[in-house]
Each structure stands twice: as structure tokens, then as C-alpha cells.
Design an enzyme around this catalytic site. Sequence first.
Site, PDB file in Angstrom:
ATOM      1  N   TYR A   1      -1.399  -0.653  10.329  1.00  0.00           N
ATOM      2  CA  TYR A   1      -1.604  -1.151   8.957  1.00  0.00           C
ATOM      3  C   TYR A   1      -0.437  -0.728   8.077  1.00  0.00           C
ATOM      4  CZ  TYR A   1      -3.543  -1.217   4.189  1.00  0.00           C
ATOM      5  OH  TYR A   1      -3.746  -1.415   2.847  1.00  0.00           O
TER       6      TYR A   1
ATOM      7  N   SER B   1       0.848  -1.196   0.000  1.00  0.00           N
ATOM      8  CA  SER B   1       0.000   0.000   0.000  1.00  0.00           C
ATOM      9  C   SER B   1       0.878   1.239   0.000  1.00  0.00           C
ATOM     10  CB  SER B   1      -0.877   0.014   1.256  1.00  0.00           C
ATOM     11  OG  SER B   1      -1.548   1.259   1.373  1.00  0.00           O
TER      12      SER B   1
HETATM   13  P1  NAP Z   1     -11.377  -5.781   0.252  1.00  0.00           P
HETATM   14  O1  NAP Z   1     -12.267  -5.211  -0.787  1.00  0.00           O
HETATM   15  O2  NAP Z   1     -11.691  -5.579   1.699  1.00  0.00           O
HETATM   16  O3  NAP Z   1     -11.247  -7.357  -0.031  1.00  0.00           O
HETATM   17  C1  NAP Z   1     -10.394  -8.091   0.810  1.00  0.00           C
HETATM   18  C2  NAP Z   1     -10.253  -9.490   0.269  1.00  0.00           C
HETATM   19  O4  NAP Z   1      -9.349 -10.205   1.117  1.00  0.00           O
HETATM   20  C3  NAP Z   1     -11.556 -10.261   0.279  1.00  0.00           C
HETATM   21  O5  NAP Z   1     -11.536 -11.180  -0.801  1.00  0.00           O
HETATM   22  C4  NAP Z   1     -11.492 -10.989   1.620  1.00  0.00           C
HETATM   23  O6  NAP Z   1     -12.259 -12.190   1.672  1.00  0.00           O
HETATM   24  C5  NAP Z   1     -10.017 -11.312   1.697  1.00  0.00           C
HETATM   25  N1  NAP Z   1      -9.528 -11.515   3.057  1.00  0.00           N
HETATM   26  C6  NAP Z   1      -9.599 -10.666   4.108  1.00  0.00           C
HETATM   27  N2  NAP Z   1      -9.019 -11.223   5.191  1.00  0.00           N
HETATM   28  C7  NAP Z   1      -8.596 -12.444   4.816  1.00  0.00           C
HETATM   29  C8  NAP Z   1      -7.944 -13.493   5.478  1.00  0.00           C
HETATM   30  N3  NAP Z   1      -7.612 -13.434   6.775  1.00  0.00           N
HETATM   31  N4  NAP Z   1      -7.646 -14.607   4.776  1.00  0.00           N
HETATM   32  C9  NAP Z   1      -7.977 -14.700   3.476  1.00  0.00           C
HETATM   33  N5  NAP Z   1      -8.600 -13.746   2.785  1.00  0.00           N
HETATM   34  C10 NAP Z   1      -8.917 -12.631   3.458  1.00  0.00           C
HETATM   35  O7  NAP Z   1      -9.871  -5.270   0.070  1.00  0.00           O
HETATM   36  P2  NAP Z   1      -9.164  -4.516  -1.162  1.00  0.00           P
HETATM   37  O8  NAP Z   1      -9.407  -3.080  -1.009  1.00  0.00           O
HETATM   38  O9  NAP Z   1      -9.476  -5.200  -2.428  1.00  0.00           O
HETATM   39  O10 NAP Z   1      -7.625  -4.752  -0.777  1.00  0.00           O
HETATM   40  C11 NAP Z   1      -6.853  -5.795  -1.315  1.00  0.00           C
HETATM   41  C12 NAP Z   1      -5.403  -5.563  -0.926  1.00  0.00           C
HETATM   42  O11 NAP Z   1      -4.973  -4.294  -1.417  1.00  0.00           O
HETATM   43  C13 NAP Z   1      -5.161  -5.546   0.575  1.00  0.00           C
HETATM   44  O12 NAP Z   1      -3.941  -6.171   0.869  1.00  0.00           O
HETATM   45  C14 NAP Z   1      -5.109  -4.067   0.900  1.00  0.00           C
HETATM   46  O13 NAP Z   1      -4.348  -3.808   2.054  1.00  0.00           O
HETATM   47  C15 NAP Z   1      -4.448  -3.529  -0.354  1.00  0.00           C
HETATM   48  N6  NAP Z   1      -4.738  -2.111  -0.580  1.00  0.00           N
HETATM   49  C16 NAP Z   1      -5.995  -1.654  -0.792  1.00  0.00           C
HETATM   50  C17 NAP Z   1      -6.200  -0.296  -0.971  1.00  0.00           C
HETATM   51  C18 NAP Z   1      -7.559   0.304  -1.198  1.00  0.00           C
HETATM   52  O14 NAP Z   1      -7.686   1.532  -1.174  1.00  0.00           O
HETATM   53  N7  NAP Z   1      -8.590  -0.476  -1.447  1.00  0.00           N
HETATM   54  C19 NAP Z   1      -5.118   0.586  -0.940  1.00  0.00           C
HETATM   55  C20 NAP Z   1      -3.856   0.090  -0.727  1.00  0.00           C
HETATM   56  C21 NAP Z   1      -3.667  -1.259  -0.544  1.00  0.00           C
HETATM   57  P3  NAP Z   1     -13.852 -12.172   2.068  1.00  0.00           P
HETATM   58  O15 NAP Z   1     -14.565 -11.615   0.849  1.00  0.00           O
HETATM   59  O16 NAP Z   1     -14.197 -13.584   2.305  1.00  0.00           O
HETATM   60  O17 NAP Z   1     -13.987 -11.292   3.263  1.00  0.00           O
END
Ligand code: NAP
Length: 241
Positions: A150, A136
Site C-alpha cells: 500500500y 498517504s
Molecule cells: P474508505 O472510507 O474505505 O472509503 C473508500 C472510498 O473509495 C469509498 O467511497 C469506496 O466506495 C471507494 N472505492 C474503493 N475501491 C474503489 C474502486 N476500486 N473504485 C472506485 N471506488 C472505490 O477510505 P478513506 O479512508 O476515506 O480513504 C480515502 C483515500 O484516502 C484513499 O485513497 C486512502 O488510501 C487515503 N488515505 C486514507 C487514510 C485514512 O487513515 N483513512 C490515510 C491516508 C490515506 P464504496 O463505498 O462503494 O466501497
Amino acid sequence: MTGGSRGIGAATARAAAAAGWSVALTYRDDEAAAADVVTGIEAAGGTARAVRADVSVEDDVLAAFAAAEGLGPVTGLVANAGIVGERARVDELTAERVQRMLAVNVLGTVLCCREAVRRMSTRHGGSGGSVVLLSSAASRLGSPGEYVDYAASKGAVDTLGVGLAREVADEGVRVNVVRPGIIETEIHASGGQPDRVARVGPTVPMGRAGLPEEVAAAVLWLLGNDAAYCTGSLLDVAGGR
Ligand code: NAP
């Protein structure tokens, strides 16, 4: 592909399948969302399988890799599963929260990397492969007043990516890191800030939040052979933030 049921992971699973990868995607809770992603990929002529696995649980990770091998040799890993926490200062954090954050974002990523290298590295009889870790922009920015724990967990992911890349560079395995900025997914609501994209998006130099598909495109490029000479790279996908 960990965390392939929603958000960036779901977009990446779809993009990977469209690029010809057979995709094993994991989810933690949302079975229906994972099934939707699989159905969509299959309807488009691709191959996908959903596996319930909490990446912080070693047995779950082993089972997920075993299921992935049912689709063929494992040649790619996208370690995407991650969590944020509620908005809090460091002087308000509980040990339980930090332990969970590190267990999912750091331990889970390390376990998946270990299993990937055991299958891909020529040192272990594999034929090579590619790993992409989701970090991130928070690892650069520190997320003060929001979730420094985080941000620190993503700093660990950056360092894991650089170190592992150098460890396996001559074993046929590339390792790279993508650092998204503010992306339109449900992760912000899960951290108690459903308005975060609307609030912070306009402050990004490009004037908007990013889309999961825009991150997926970067992940897919690093995953594939077009990035054959990239390893240990940190790629910001953050609209200039
Ligand atoms: P999201 O929409 O909250 O989706 C999270 C995904 O991870 C879901 O498929 C969830 O499964 C799964 N997950 C959560 N905890 C888990 C665990 N303990 N074991 C296995 N799977 C798990 O998140 P996102 O925004 O797409 O983020 C994806 C990645 O990008 C993360 O690493 C996040 O830190 C990073 N990121 C995101 C952003 C942003 O702005 N969105 C920015 C920077 C970095 P379920 O559907 O079953 O809950």
C-alpha cells in the site's frame, strides 16, 4: 471525485458542493452510502450525482467522466478512491493482492488523471482545471509490518502528482497531492484493523487521529483558486506524524 460514498471522499464531496462545485461522485459497491451523500448535498442546496465506477476498470472510468460532463465541463478531479490490504509482511504477500492494490490505487488514479487532462488541458482545447490526488503518509513511512505494498502504491501516487504537475503546468492544469495520516474512516476496518484509529491515534504527535473533514478542507483549498500558484505540491495532513 472518485470514492465519494464514504470517508474522506464523502466529506470532500460535501465540502466541494458547499463551495459551489457541481459534484459527480463515484462509488464501487455502496450505492446506499453514495445516495446518502447526494441527498445530503441536495438538501443543502447543492448539485451532485452518484455514478457506480470501479476506477481500476477503464470503461468504468470513461463512463464516470461522461456522467460528470452531464453536470457541465469537468474543471476539477479529486482522485480519492483507494484500498488497503490486511496486515502482512512483504514475505507474505500474494501476487493477486499486490495486483489489486496497484490496479485500484495506481492504475485507477492514472486513468482518472488521463481523462481529466484530456478535458481540462488547453492543449486539448480545455479551459484549465485542478487535480488533487489522495496519497498517504504511508508513502513516507513505508508501513513496515503492516502494508508496504500500500505504501509503495502511494509512493507511485506522489510521483505521478509531481510528474504530471510539471507536464501540464503551462496548460492551465494544476496537480497537487494530499497525504493524510491516520484518519477516522472505515478503511482501517476494511483492512482487518477496526481498532487502528484507537490504537495508533494517541501515538500521533498531536495525540489524536484526524477527521475526514480536516482532510477535505486541505483538498478543497488545493482544488480551488486560492491555491492558484501551487502545483506539484505534497501536502501532509497528518497531525505531525
Ligand atoms: P474508505 O472510507 O474505505 O472509503 C473508500 C472510498 O473509495 C469509498 O467511497 C469506496 O466506495 C471507494 N472505492 C474503493 N475501491 C474503489 C474502486 N476500486 N473504485 C472506485 N471506488 C472505490 O477510505 P478513506 O479512508 O476515506 O480513504 C480515502 C483515500 O484516502 C484513499 O485513497 C486512502 O488510501 C487515503 N488515505 C486514507 C487514510 C485514512 O487513515 N483513512 C490515510 C491516508 C490515506 P464504496 O463505498 O462503494 O466501497
